[in-house]
Motif scaffolding. Sequence first.
Motif: not given
Length: 229
Positions: A8-11, A13, A87, A104, A106, A108, A116, A185, A219
């Motif tokens: 998952r690209n937290n930037h 989503q 990425w 960032v 993640s 999973e 992360t 964020d 963070v």
Amino acid sequence: MTTFALLRNNHDQSLLTCEFNPSTVKLAKSTSWQTPRAKNAKDHPKPQFVGTGPQTLTINLLFNAFDRTGAPAATAVPEAVKTLFAWTCPVKNPQDPLHPQPPVISFEWGANAMVTGFLQNVEIEYLLFNPAGAPVRATATVMIQTLPTEVQGTNPTSGGITGRRSVQTSQADSLASIAQREYGDAALWRAVAIANDVEDPGRVPPGTRLLLPPRAQAVALAAVGGDPR
């Protein structure tokens, strides 16, 4: 048995699904020591500790479209590879062009593994092609450098946070709007409040100079700091 994992690209989503059923998972961490030179010494001096390196996770992922048919199958593996390579590129931050940040990511995998960090290295090996020459199966060896779970000096009384920038508030600013503008964020307003020992986040006078910790530290601060109100 095939199991699946998510990147998952937290930037933004965005998600990338892969097949993952590992025989091994490789974790690594390094430390740095320095041995000073000593002239006319009978033996070398004791090494001096310099610092610890980041922890890395290396995993092998499988992207497989062999069982599928049609146009999506012909593009599934190349698009996944394109996404992984994208990425590794820094996130554009118009407010701080001199200090780009990696996206960032993640990892999973069920309820048992979640890491992360950011992609330090990606290697692709194509294994199978369709009659038209498009890859339909590939493995990706991915190294993720994890973000620190503890930030040194995050307590305002312990010497402050290193590497900070600053911003001066305007009439229209709030801590949330500053966090959104600087980090992308708004939820990181807590980190700005903690870093500047702000007791009432709703009452920051215009013209106040606020120190901004690096995003990774922000963070971590927001995660452990709770609500400072």
